[in-house]
Design an enzyme around this catalytic site. Sequence first.
Site, PDB file in Angstrom:
ATOM      1  N   CYS A   1       0.852  -1.185   0.000  1.00 51.93           N
ATOM      2  CA  CYS A   1       0.000   0.000   0.000  1.00 51.93           C
ATOM      3  C   CYS A   1       0.884   1.229   0.000  1.00 51.93           C
ATOM      4  O   CYS A   1       2.096   1.133   0.110  1.00 51.93           O
ATOM      5  CB  CYS A   1      -0.888  -0.011   1.236  1.00 51.93           C
ATOM      6  SG  CYS A   1      -1.877  -1.511   1.356  1.00 51.93           S
TER       7      CYS A   1
ATOM      8  N   ARG B   1       1.427   1.879  -5.826  1.00 56.63           N
ATOM      9  CA  ARG B   1       1.629   0.894  -4.760  1.00 56.63           C
ATOM     10  C   ARG B   1       0.329   0.178  -4.393  1.00 56.63           C
ATOM     11  O   ARG B   1       0.356  -0.756  -3.595  1.00 56.63           O
ATOM     12  CB  ARG B   1       2.197   1.582  -3.520  1.00 56.63           C
ATOM     13  CG  ARG B   1       3.502   2.327  -3.770  1.00 56.63           C
ATOM     14  CD  ARG B   1       3.988   2.961  -2.491  1.00 56.63           C
ATOM     15  NE  ARG B   1       4.312   1.935  -1.536  1.00 56.63           N
ATOM     16  CZ  ARG B   1       5.511   1.345  -1.461  1.00 56.63           C
ATOM     17  NH1 ARG B   1       6.455   1.708  -2.289  1.00 56.63           N
ATOM     18  NH2 ARG B   1       5.744   0.393  -0.595  1.00 56.63           N
TER      19      ARG B   1
ATOM     20  N   TRP C   1      -3.889  -1.730  -1.365  1.00 51.77           N
ATOM     21  CA  TRP C   1      -3.873  -2.944  -2.174  1.00 51.77           C
ATOM     22  C   TRP C   1      -4.427  -4.010  -1.240  1.00 51.77           C
ATOM     23  O   TRP C   1      -3.793  -4.404  -0.276  1.00 51.77           O
ATOM     24  CB  TRP C   1      -2.431  -3.303  -2.583  1.00 51.77           C
ATOM     25  CG  TRP C   1      -2.348  -4.263  -3.700  1.00 51.77           C
ATOM     26  CD1 TRP C   1      -2.387  -3.994  -5.036  1.00 51.77           C
ATOM     27  CD2 TRP C   1      -2.112  -5.698  -3.621  1.00 51.77           C
ATOM     28  NE1 TRP C   1      -2.219  -5.137  -5.770  1.00 51.77           N
ATOM     29  CE2 TRP C   1      -2.062  -6.199  -4.932  1.00 51.77           C
ATOM     30  CE3 TRP C   1      -1.967  -6.583  -2.564  1.00 51.77           C
ATOM     31  CZ2 TRP C   1      -1.857  -7.559  -5.222  1.00 51.77           C
ATOM     32  CZ3 TRP C   1      -1.768  -7.936  -2.853  1.00 51.77           C
ATOM     33  CH2 TRP C   1      -1.711  -8.405  -4.179  1.00 51.77           C
TER      34      TRP C   1
ATOM     35  N   ASN D   1       0.572  -0.571   6.217  1.00 48.66           N
ATOM     36  CA  ASN D   1       1.066  -1.303   5.056  1.00 48.66           C
ATOM     37  C   ASN D   1       1.651  -2.605   5.596  1.00 48.66           C
ATOM     38  O   ASN D   1       2.577  -2.564   6.410  1.00 48.66           O
ATOM     39  CB  ASN D   1       2.154  -0.486   4.347  1.00 48.66           C
ATOM     40  CG  ASN D   1       2.672  -1.200   3.101  1.00 48.66           C
ATOM     41  OD1 ASN D   1       2.098  -2.195   2.685  1.00 48.66           O
ATOM     42  ND2 ASN D   1       3.760  -0.697   2.547  1.00 48.66           N
ATOM     43  N   GLY D   2       1.071  -3.737   5.193  1.00 48.66           N
ATOM     44  CA  GLY D   2       1.574  -5.011   5.708  1.00 48.66           C
ATOM     45  C   GLY D   2       0.424  -5.919   6.086  1.00 48.66           C
ATOM     46  O   GLY D   2      -0.710  -5.730   5.630  1.00 48.66           O
TER      47      GLY D   2
ATOM     48  N   GLU E   1      10.522 -12.815 -20.121  1.00 50.44           N
ATOM     49  CA  GLU E   1      10.236 -11.410 -19.825  1.00 50.44           C
ATOM     50  C   GLU E   1       9.245 -10.832 -20.839  1.00 50.44           C
ATOM     51  O   GLU E   1       8.326 -10.088 -20.486  1.00 50.44           O
ATOM     52  CB  GLU E   1      11.534 -10.589 -19.813  1.00 50.44           C
ATOM     53  CG  GLU E   1      11.375  -9.104 -19.559  1.00 50.44           C
ATOM     54  CD  GLU E   1      10.698  -8.729 -18.256  1.00 50.44           C
ATOM     55  OE1 GLU E   1      10.363  -7.546 -18.103  1.00 50.44           O
ATOM     56  OE2 GLU E   1      10.441  -9.627 -17.422  1.00 50.44           O
TER      57      GLU E   1
ATOM     58  N   LYS F   1       5.537  -9.209 -19.821  1.00 53.62           N
ATOM     59  CA  LYS F   1       5.087  -7.865 -20.190  1.00 53.62           C
ATOM     60  C   LYS F   1       3.688  -7.919 -20.808  1.00 53.62           C
ATOM     61  O   LYS F   1       2.838  -7.086 -20.530  1.00 53.62           O
ATOM     62  CB  LYS F   1       6.072  -7.203 -21.156  1.00 53.62           C
ATOM     63  CG  LYS F   1       7.476  -6.943 -20.591  1.00 53.62           C
ATOM     64  CD  LYS F   1       7.508  -6.086 -19.358  1.00 53.62           C
ATOM     65  CE  LYS F   1       7.701  -6.962 -18.146  1.00 53.62           C
ATOM     66  NZ  LYS F   1       8.017  -6.273 -16.908  1.00 53.62           N
TER      67      LYS F   1
ATOM     68  N   GLU G   1       1.110  -8.774 -17.975  1.00 57.47           N
ATOM     69  CA  GLU G   1       0.874  -7.709 -16.988  1.00 57.47           C
ATOM     70  C   GLU G   1       0.062  -6.547 -17.546  1.00 57.47           C
ATOM     71  O   GLU G   1      -0.692  -5.907 -16.832  1.00 57.47           O
ATOM     72  CB  GLU G   1       2.215  -7.130 -16.512  1.00 57.47           C
ATOM     73  CG  GLU G   1       3.060  -8.036 -15.673  1.00 57.47           C
ATOM     74  CD  GLU G   1       4.287  -7.299 -15.177  1.00 57.47           C
ATOM     75  OE1 GLU G   1       4.312  -6.916 -14.014  1.00 57.47           O
ATOM     76  OE2 GLU G   1       5.204  -7.078 -16.001  1.00 57.47           O
TER      77      GLU G   1
ATOM     78  N   HIS H   1       8.158 -31.879 -26.210  1.00 60.33           N
ATOM     79  CA  HIS H   1       7.926 -32.649 -24.977  1.00 60.33           C
ATOM     80  C   HIS H   1       6.557 -32.348 -24.375  1.00 60.33           C
ATOM     81  O   HIS H   1       6.300 -32.633 -23.213  1.00 60.33           O
ATOM     82  CB  HIS H   1       9.043 -32.355 -23.963  1.00 60.33           C
ATOM     83  CG  HIS H   1      10.402 -32.564 -24.565  1.00 60.33           C
ATOM     84  ND1 HIS H   1      10.879 -33.802 -24.915  1.00 60.33           N
ATOM     85  CD2 HIS H   1      11.350 -31.674 -24.919  1.00 60.33           C
ATOM     86  CE1 HIS H   1      12.092 -33.669 -25.446  1.00 60.33           C
ATOM     87  NE2 HIS H   1      12.396 -32.393 -25.465  1.00 60.33           N
TER      88      HIS H   1
ATOM     89  N   LYS I   1       3.467  -2.074  -7.395  1.00 67.51           N
ATOM     90  CA  LYS I   1       4.847  -1.880  -7.826  1.00 67.51           C
ATOM     91  C   LYS I   1       5.851  -2.640  -6.964  1.00 67.51           C
ATOM     92  O   LYS I   1       6.839  -3.186  -7.448  1.00 67.51           O
ATOM     93  CB  LYS I   1       5.188  -0.397  -7.817  1.00 67.51           C
ATOM     94  CG  LYS I   1       6.563  -0.047  -8.333  1.00 67.51           C
ATOM     95  CD  LYS I   1       6.710  -0.405  -9.800  1.00 67.51           C
ATOM     96  CE  LYS I   1       8.050  -0.156 -10.411  1.00 67.51           C
ATOM     97  NZ  LYS I   1       8.216  -0.710 -11.750  1.00 67.51           N
TER      98      LYS I   1
HETATM   99  C1  AGP Z   1       7.477  -6.526 -13.182  1.00 70.14           C
HETATM  100  O1  AGP Z   1       6.955  -5.816 -14.229  1.00 70.14           O
HETATM  101  C2  AGP Z   1       6.612  -6.653 -12.033  1.00 70.14           C
HETATM  102  N1  AGP Z   1       6.276  -5.412 -11.497  1.00 70.14           N
HETATM  103  C3  AGP Z   1       7.127  -7.627 -10.990  1.00 70.14           C
HETATM  104  O2  AGP Z   1       7.289  -8.880 -11.579  1.00 70.14           O
HETATM  105  C4  AGP Z   1       8.453  -7.211 -10.346  1.00 70.14           C
HETATM  106  O3  AGP Z   1       9.502  -7.408 -11.224  1.00 70.14           O
HETATM  107  C5  AGP Z   1       8.679  -8.072  -9.103  1.00 70.14           C
HETATM  108  O4  AGP Z   1       7.607  -7.847  -8.215  1.00 70.14           O
HETATM  109  C6  AGP Z   1      10.014  -7.752  -8.431  1.00 70.14           C
HETATM  110  O5  AGP Z   1      10.005  -6.426  -8.011  1.00 70.14           O
HETATM  111  P1  AGP Z   1      11.399  -5.787  -7.567  1.00 70.14           P
HETATM  112  O6  AGP Z   1      12.292  -5.717  -8.767  1.00 70.14           O
HETATM  113  O7  AGP Z   1      11.030  -4.422  -7.036  1.00 70.14           O
HETATM  114  O8  AGP Z   1      11.971  -6.675  -6.488  1.00 70.14           O
END
Ligand code: AGP
Length: 586
Positions: free
Chosen positions: A2, A29, A71, A97-98, A464, A468, A471, A487, A581
């Site tokens: 959060c 966040r 969140w 937050n937590g 990766e 992308k 997400e 396989h 994030k």
């Molecule tokens: C990537 O686009 C995502 N936001 C997520 O997979 C991110 O890479 C992951 O949560 C790790 O975050 P960090 O690099 O801040 O540790």
Amino acid sequence: MCGIFAIVNDQKSQAGITVLQGLKKLEYRGYDSWGIAVDNKKLFVVKQIGKISQAKVNFPSAKTALGHTRWATHGGVSNENAHPHLDCQKKIAVVHNGIVENHQQLKNKLVAKDHHFLSQTDTEVIAHLIEENLKTKSFKQAVFTAFRQLRGSNAIAVLDSQTETVISCRYGSPLVVGLGQQEYFLASDVTPFLARTKKVVFIEDGQGVVLANKGVELYNWRTGKKEKIKTEIVDWQIEDAQKNGQPHFLIKEILEQKKTIPQTSNLNQKQTKILAEKIKKNNKLVMFACGTAYYCTLAAQYFLADKGIEAKTYGAYEFLPFASFCDQQTIALAVSQSGETADTLEAAKKAKEKGAFLVAVVNAPGSTLERLADLVFKVGAGPEIAVVSTKAFTAQLASLYLVAQAAAGRGRKGRKEIKQLAGVLNNWLKKDLQQKIIQLAKTLVDKEDIYILGKNLNYPGALEFALKIKETSYIHSEAFASGELKHGVISLIQKDTPCFVLAADDRAKTDILSSAAEVKARGGRIIGIAPFKAKEFNDLIQTPDIGQLTVFVNVIVGQLLGYYLGVGRGADPDKPRNLAKSVTVK
Ligand code: AGP
């Protein structure tokens, strides 16, 4: 996960507005709901579900306010579950937050003492705990005592409307204080108050901070003892955290890579030398990270292997069963944009406990991982606001490429290769490429399944690339090592199934093209992302031929495609659903 933001002694006496503007910068966040409490002798509270970006509120004039972007973890997305949460007498407001792991036990005891709960959150327990403690203790002691009663990794901020004071405690989730001109800020990271001050105090685990009109005091919330304040200056500009005329942070940050990748060649030269020396002394090298950062370590594994250096890498969430292999001859390398990802921090602490030399490759300044590490690489990509990581990934990968080159005695050549990417990217990452990818996205926007193949270095590139697309567009996109096809995977292919093939002009070229031919033979549509034409490709996005570094440009195509698919499907490219994030809880 959060976002917390507060101001005390706002010199403009518009604390509500200041917090609202600040929360908009923290929205990456968490964007399930938001809320603000303004101290106007009695608490003025506004809480709403959904995004804050369009919010307009008529706040009473005031000098102190506290806010939160949520969140959701405990309790669904609703107005009553939005923070802040108040005590029964509505005198104190709490944001959090937590996760309070023992919230149910605490709640049962408080209900037995006639406290009335309005929400289904774990957080509301904290407000009533403090209220209970205030019966016998001062505000500060009541907050510290309540925080000691919580289990789990948490950060809280509490506004006392009687004294216009905000008290905050940290154990796990990030917190930073901003010291302005007779006004004081508390936030989950620096972005919400960068325009008002760059003078900061990063709060450590175990610390509590009191923000009052007369100033800021730091304590140890376990002992209540006062602690010395250590200030730092953040070298980020507010402009860096803005869109610079682009419609979204994501496309702005993708295009920024023309600068952020090449500039890594001027950064961390001392650290690269130290790490290269340690690697040359045959220390074991293990890496761990999560999500995009994990894929960065996977690609780095190939750069290192190409230089005869063995490195193991783990998703940090699966590292613990392997931690016992760490010892004083181990280099533990953790990669993280935020430096606050809970699973990565846990793996780092465990490796360090086993005697490993901890290296952190981070982007956000002043993070927990940075302060835990023995050696820190700051990759200098600037504020990454979009939840989807792009420029941090390529800056981290370029930094690790330079480590591999230095360990092989090619440090200078490696820096030259990365620096030369500036010219390549400036000639390639332009409008006509974006147009080509927009046209491609239009042919895929209604697809539900997309597959991506890669071999060797382009396998983590494919992972990766797929992430992308997932997400940003919510399309089920899955990456495979091309060797995996026969396989089982090839059973997924049918007429017109879109299948991307990421390739470079390297020793994997022949194999990856024969895999492409097999998919094409089953009716699949092959979309090549490569620096060469091939008959196996139905479509091609041609990328610059830059040897091993081709993986960078191949991934950037995936970033752009994800962005345009997201926009095309009406998703919010900067704030994808269900994501945040930095994942600060496990
Ligand atoms: C990537 O686009 C995502 N936001 C997520 O997979 C991110 O890479 C992951 O949560 C790790 O975050 P960090 O690099 O801040 O540790």
